[in-house]
Design a protein around this motif. Structure first.
Motif, short mmCIF file in Angstrom:
data_model
loop_
_atom_site.label_atom_id
_atom_site.label_comp_id
_atom_site.label_asym_id
_atom_site.label_seq_id
_atom_site.Cartn_x
_atom_site.Cartn_y
_atom_site.Cartn_z
N ALA A 248 0.83 -1.20 0.00
CA ALA A 248 0.00 0.00 0.00
C ALA A 248 0.87 1.25 0.00
O ALA A 248 0.59 2.22 -0.71
CB ALA A 248 -0.94 -0.01 1.21
N ALA A 252 1.16 4.26 -2.85
CA ALA A 252 1.01 5.67 -2.49
C ALA A 252 2.22 6.48 -2.92
O ALA A 252 2.09 7.58 -3.48
CB ALA A 252 0.78 5.79 -0.99
N MET A 318 -2.90 5.13 -7.90
CA MET A 318 -4.29 5.41 -7.55
C MET A 318 -4.79 6.60 -8.35
O MET A 318 -4.05 7.57 -8.58
CB MET A 318 -4.41 5.70 -6.06
CG MET A 318 -4.16 4.51 -5.17
SD MET A 318 -4.27 4.93 -3.40
CE MET A 318 -2.72 5.81 -3.17
N ALA A 327 -1.65 11.60 -3.02
CA ALA A 327 -1.58 10.44 -2.12
C ALA A 327 -0.88 10.81 -0.82
O ALA A 327 0.20 10.33 -0.51
CB ALA A 327 -0.88 9.28 -2.82
N MET A 475 -3.64 8.27 4.28
CA MET A 475 -3.43 6.93 4.84
C MET A 475 -2.56 6.99 6.10
O MET A 475 -1.50 7.62 6.12
CB MET A 475 -2.75 6.03 3.82
CG MET A 475 -2.56 4.59 4.30
SD MET A 475 -1.71 3.53 3.09
CE MET A 475 -0.04 4.18 3.17
N ALA A 480 -2.54 1.14 8.41
CA ALA A 480 -2.42 0.18 7.31
C ALA A 480 -1.81 -1.12 7.81
O ALA A 480 -2.24 -2.22 7.41
CB ALA A 480 -1.59 0.78 6.19
N THR A 490 -4.21 -5.22 0.30
CA THR A 490 -3.71 -3.89 -0.07
C THR A 490 -4.82 -3.06 -0.70
O THR A 490 -4.95 -1.86 -0.41
CB THR A 490 -2.54 -4.03 -1.05
OG1 THR A 490 -1.48 -4.75 -0.40
CG2 THR A 490 -2.02 -2.67 -1.48
N LEU A 494 -6.11 0.58 0.87
CA LEU A 494 -6.08 1.84 0.14
C LEU A 494 -7.48 2.40 -0.07
O LEU A 494 -7.69 3.62 0.04
CB LEU A 494 -5.39 1.63 -1.21
CG LEU A 494 -3.90 1.31 -1.14
CD1 LEU A 494 -3.36 0.96 -2.52
CD2 LEU A 494 -3.12 2.48 -0.55
N TYR A 498 -8.48 6.10 1.16
CA TYR A 498 -8.70 7.03 0.04
C TYR A 498 -10.07 6.72 -0.54
O TYR A 498 -10.25 5.73 -1.26
CB TYR A 498 -7.60 6.88 -1.01
CG TYR A 498 -6.20 7.12 -0.48
CD1 TYR A 498 -5.72 8.39 -0.25
CD2 TYR A 498 -5.36 6.04 -0.21
CE1 TYR A 498 -4.44 8.61 0.23
CE2 TYR A 498 -4.08 6.24 0.28
CZ TYR A 498 -3.62 7.52 0.50
OH TYR A 498 -2.35 7.72 0.99
#
Length: 511
Positions: A248, A252, A318, A327, A475, A480, A490, A494, A498
């Motif tokens: 993750a 990011a 992303m 991010a 995040m 996480a 993952t 995320l 987000y």
């Protein structure tokens, strides 16, 4: 190694500042305007004797000819032993083309041979060729010469063409699929679009180059994208975190730099012809020379794990509405993340406050208490110590009775008043002395770990207890890791931090 170490900054704490996001590409549209009608049947050739020795070639569609392309007729006449071809076109028709190009597939061709009554081929031969013996042969050759072009045109019209299904032509085209999203069972491994030949070399080399300004040495280091992500991952998150959390973080970090590269952003690089620097202003980054020393320092397994996290997410970023997102991430929360507009000035739809209860459960340093003398607190806030506070502080050194009276005046509820809280349970506004501050201002001026804090006073000392570490937007790294320990993938991690994001390949934005 502590995750996501932060330092004091100016009014713009992080360059993880948002950029505008455009809408995704609209679906393709087919309104049926290009539907092709089914070709009309082509009639068979008919050869019949007529009065005049000539050949007529006519074409027609329906009852009145070809409406879209005009009408074209081809007539050939024989005059004094010489064959002549004349092209005639109807109103609005384009210039006549050679026979094989004029006749469309829908044309019905009718060829007729007319001869004058009671005139035999021998008589015709004697008239044209001056003899009787060669008349039949000459007439046959002449007829063949006249019929051959028509036969070729008819055969061309009968050739198979590309089929168009009228029903299919009226069906709107399917919408263009959104960015390929990772399968939930594969922890954010998205299906990459086909690699184009011109992108194969870049993909094999680890992606497009990234120029990193190393602030400690003043050198610009240029590395492939995936190698840069490995350096950020090594600096931003402990290698002993769960693999799903490391993946993750890799996505990011990759998203952050791809957004800058796609926008051509070079701020914060000191005019060093670089794309990014190696500090918390952008993303903390370990140079390749340092990473190569890890095996010699007994950290070969950690480096292998980081590289595996990068490899399993290679090329994935992303997106929101078709563009790479801002991010932002931070170390840990006090139970909730923060809305972007409650820490920065801009509301970003995918940076919403969400619960993050995992941080406190696994982070041993999620809570911290700092102490400082009251006069120092006022000085850091840019204030003079209020007179009532000065008087109370002076009374502390006098008799017991005076000290007790002074202590009552120095209680936290009289010196500080929290006026409001953010959605993420952080201090939004607080009154200290004769001024009102935001929680972010107090955090930055007093150098606190977060803007989620409480205050208490003991004697002439103020105790400030903070929860979490960082600005709280995006995040939580410890969150996480907590989610990964509980079995979240993952992708799930995320999409929790987000809101409403999708995934796309780097090659979609960088060529």
């Amino acid at each position: 190694m502590a995750p996501r170490r932060e330092v004091k900054q100016s009014q713009k704490e992080s360059s993880h500042l948002p950029i505008s996001h455009q809408a995704v590409s609209q679906p393709l549209r087919d309104d049926g305007a290009n539907a092709t009608k089914k070709p009309a049947p082509v009639s068979m050739m008919k050869v019949q004797p007529k009065l005049e020795q000539a050949t007529e070639l006519s074409e027609e569609r329906g009852k009145g000819g070809v409406e879209q392309h005009g009408r074209a007729g081809i007539a050939s006449a024989v005059h004094e032993g010489t064959a002549r071809v004349k092209l005639t076109a109807g109103p609005g028709a384009p210039p006549a083309a050679p026979l094989l190009q004029v006749v469309p597939p829908e044309t019905r061709v009718r060829v007729s041979v007319r001869t004058r009554p009671r005139r035999t081929l021998s008589r015709l031969g004697r008239r044209w060729f001056g003899g009787t013996g060669a008349a039949p042969v000459a007439a046959a050759l002449l007829a063949l010469a006249l019929l051959l072009p028509a036969l070729i045109a008819w055969r061309t019209a009968q050739a198979p063409a590309v089929r168009h299904d009228p029903a299919a032509a009226q069906t709107p085209s399917a919408a263009v699929p959104p960015a390929a999203e990772p399968r939930s069972e594969d922890a954010a491994r998205a299906e990459a679009p086909p690699v184009q030949p011109d992108a194969a070399d870049a993909a094999a080399a680890g992606g497009p180059p990234v120029r990193v300004y190393l602030t400690r040495t003043g050198v610009v280091e240029t590395v492939p994208l995936e190698q840069y992500v490995t350096g950020v991952l090594a600096a931003e998150m402990p290698a002993d975190f769960e693999l799903a959390a490391l993946k993750a973080q890799a996505i990011a970090a990759r998203t952050f730099i791809v957004q800058r590269l796609a926008a051509g952003e070079t701020s914060g690089t000191g005019n060093k012809a670089a794309d990014v620097n190696d500090t918390i202003e952008h993303q903390v980054y370990l140079p390749q020379a340092e990473l190569e020393e890890w095996p010699n320092r007994g950290k070969g397994a950690e480096l292998k794990k980081l590289r595996e996290a990068v490899r399993q997410t290679a090329g994935i970023v992303m997106t929101f509405r078709g563009q790479p997102i801002t991010a932002s991430f931070f170390s840990s929360s006090g139970g909730y993340t923060e809305n972007s507009e409650e820490y920065w000035s801009l509301k970003i739809p995918y940076l919403r406050s969400v619960p993050s209860p995992w941080d406190a459960a696994i982070n041993p340093n999620n809570r911290e208490t700092v102490e400082m003398p009251l006069p120092q607190l006022y000085a850091k806030l840019g204030q003079k110590v209020p007179e009532p506070v000065q008087t109370a502080l002076a009374a502390l050194d006098q008799g017991e009775t005076e000290a007790k009276a002074a202590a009552s005046k120095l209680s936290a509820d009289k010196l500080f008043k929290i006026l409001s809280w953010t959605t993420g349970h952080r201090v939004k506004e607080i009154r200290i002395g004769d001024k009102v501050y935001t929680g972010r201002e107090v955090r930055e001026k007093l150098d606190l770990r977060s803007s989620q804090f409480t205050l208490a006073v003991t004697g002439d000392t103020v105790k400030i207890t903070t929860y979490g570490y960082g600005h709280g937007v995006g995040m939580s790294q410890w969150g996480a890791n907590g989610m990964a320990k509980e079995g979240y993938t993952t992708t799930q991690i995320l999409k929790h931090y987000y809101t409403g994001i999708s995934f796309q390949q780097v090659s979609h934005f960088l060529k």
